[in-house]
Design an enzyme around this catalytic site. Structure first.
Site, PDB file in Angstrom:
ATOM      1  CE  LYS A 171      -0.336  -0.315   5.040  1.00 17.40           C
ATOM      2  NZ  LYS A 171      -1.166  -0.816   6.161  1.00 17.40           N
TER       3      LYS A 171
ATOM      4  NE  ARG B  67      -6.680   0.200  10.586  1.00 11.22           N
ATOM      5  CZ  ARG B  67      -5.422   0.033  10.151  1.00 11.22           C
ATOM      6  NH1 ARG B  67      -4.551   1.021  10.260  1.00 11.22           N
ATOM      7  NH2 ARG B  67      -5.040  -1.112   9.635  1.00 11.22           N
TER       8      ARG B  67
ATOM      9  CE1 TYR C 235      12.644  31.625   6.311  1.00 13.88           C
ATOM     10  CE2 TYR C 235      12.825  29.248   5.981  1.00 13.88           C
ATOM     11  CZ  TYR C 235      12.565  30.522   5.482  1.00 13.88           C
ATOM     12  OH  TYR C 235      12.226  30.670   4.168  1.00 13.88           O
TER      13      TYR C 235
ATOM     14  CG  MET D 226       9.358  23.688   1.157  1.00 14.44           C
ATOM     15  SD  MET D 226       8.370  24.790   0.121  1.00 14.44           S
ATOM     16  CE  MET D 226       7.363  25.625   1.329  1.00 14.44           C
TER      17      MET D 226
END
Ligand SMILES: *Cc1c(COP(=O)(O)O)cnc(C)c1O
Length: 348
Positions: free
Chosen positions: A34, A129, A243, A291
């Site tokens: 998956k 689930r 940053y 990023m």
């Protein structure tokens, strides 16, 4: 300049499958691929596992099953965990997918839309689930068994904790619901295989262990991720990097800026905690992961590196996950699509 390279060892995946098939004892090992084979590329991983001997494949969604069928061709069985959802009928029929029906509504949908088309059944044994509850199953089991399901399965919530009492609870529930039925049964994923023969039944469903992740501690490493250095600079004591001025040099330092960041799955939570490597030598991340880039302190290296590794023998998927406060599954499935994926091994 070359970008970051994600190298995927298909021989290691095949070896991990064989090891987990062996650990499955008399049960047949399937393969869970998956989420695009946990981010590593189902169209390459699927055929490599089929070549290794896997005959039953499991995906999460019908769309994944369609792509996998194109890669595998006819023959291998492809089971879909989300079952027969509204709108999936044409794809299930045209690509010979086997939905794992998980609720009375799905049973009704499947029987009216595709009577006679193969299916499996999912039972809930406590994870809450997916899967039919015991009362629903009692209501429907006679009819469903008569229709000849290919597989009855359930999923363990705590299999990575061998001593957790939930394992025995779920095993007892699964047996109560399925003992005496003449249908192939499946309960174990990677963790369940390692719990031993009581959990194996007829078919096992290893996923993360194929890709080198815990709880399969003896897995062969599968992925290697190398990040190129874009620029190196000297910073004086007191200067900051990145940053938010989140890191400040306490001594004169050499800082390399690498060409990958959180958009590539190297999540911001790695800030200040993860390392990259040149061979066995670690280099700490400094400043916030941004990023497309991250900073690394390379002051201690004798020569300026051109490439540094973030997944390598010195730091596997689970070690990086630990540093990022997550699990190997999430590191793998987050690996971004900007990497050049390169496959090695005889199956490549
Ligand atoms: C993901 C999944 C698996 C595979 O689990 P791993 O822990 O990756 O081995 C097996 N069965 C179901 C139902 C799953 O959702």
């Amino acid at each position: 300049m070359a970008g970051s390279t994600l190298t995927i060892d298909l021989d290691a995946i095949a070896a991990n499958w064989r090891a987990l098939a062996h650990a499955s004892g008399h049960a047949e090992a399937g393969a869970v691929i998956k989420a695009d084979a946990y981010g590593l590329g189902a169209s390459r991983v699927g055929p490599a596992l089929a070549m290794a001997g896997a005959r039953r494949f499991f995906v999460a969604l019908t769309e994944e099953g369609v792509l996998l069928r194109r890669a595998l061709g006819p023959g291998p069985e492809i089971y879909v965990f989300s079952g027969h959802m509204a709108g999936d009928t044409g794809s299930i029929r045209d690509h010979a997918l086997f939905p794992l029906l998980n609720a009375p509504e799905q049973v009704a949908r499947h029987q009216s839309a595709l009577p006679g088309h193969p299916f499996g059944i999912q039972l809930d044994t406590g994870m809450n689930r997916l899967g039919m509850e015991e009362a629903e199953w009692q209501e429907l089991s006679a009819d469903l068994i008569a229709a000849g399901p290919r597989l009855i399965m359930s999923h363990l919530a705590c299999a990575d904790e061998p001593d957790h009492p939930m394992n025995a609870t779920q095993l007892a529930a699964f047996r109560r619901m399925t003992d005496g039925l003449a249908v192939a049964r499946s309960l174990a994923a990677t963790g369940g295989i390692l719990l031993g023969p009581d959990f194996h039944f007829d078919v096992t469903r290893p996923g993360v262990g194929l890709y080198g992740g815990l709880p399969f501690a003896n897995a062969r490493p599968v992925v290697h991720l190398s990040l190129p250095v874009i620029q190196i600079r000297d910073v004086a004591a007191g200067e900051t990097v990145g940053y938010g001025n989140a890191w400040a040099a306490t001594r004169p330092s050499r800082i390399a800026t690498l060409a990958a960041g959180y958009a590539d799955g190297l999540i911001r939570a790695m800030t200040g905690r993860a390392q990259v490597f040149t061979g066995d030598t670690p280099c700490p991340l400094v400043g916030r992961v941004s990023m497309d880039m991250m900073g690394v302190d390379v002051t201690h290296l004798p020569t300026a590196p051109e490439i540094l590794d973030i997944l390598c023998p010195a730091q596997g998927v689970d070690a990086l996950a630990e540093a990022a406060g997550t699990i190997g599954y999430e590191i793998l499935t987050a690996l971004g699509n900007r990497y050049e994926r390169s496959y090695t091994g005889a199956a490549a």
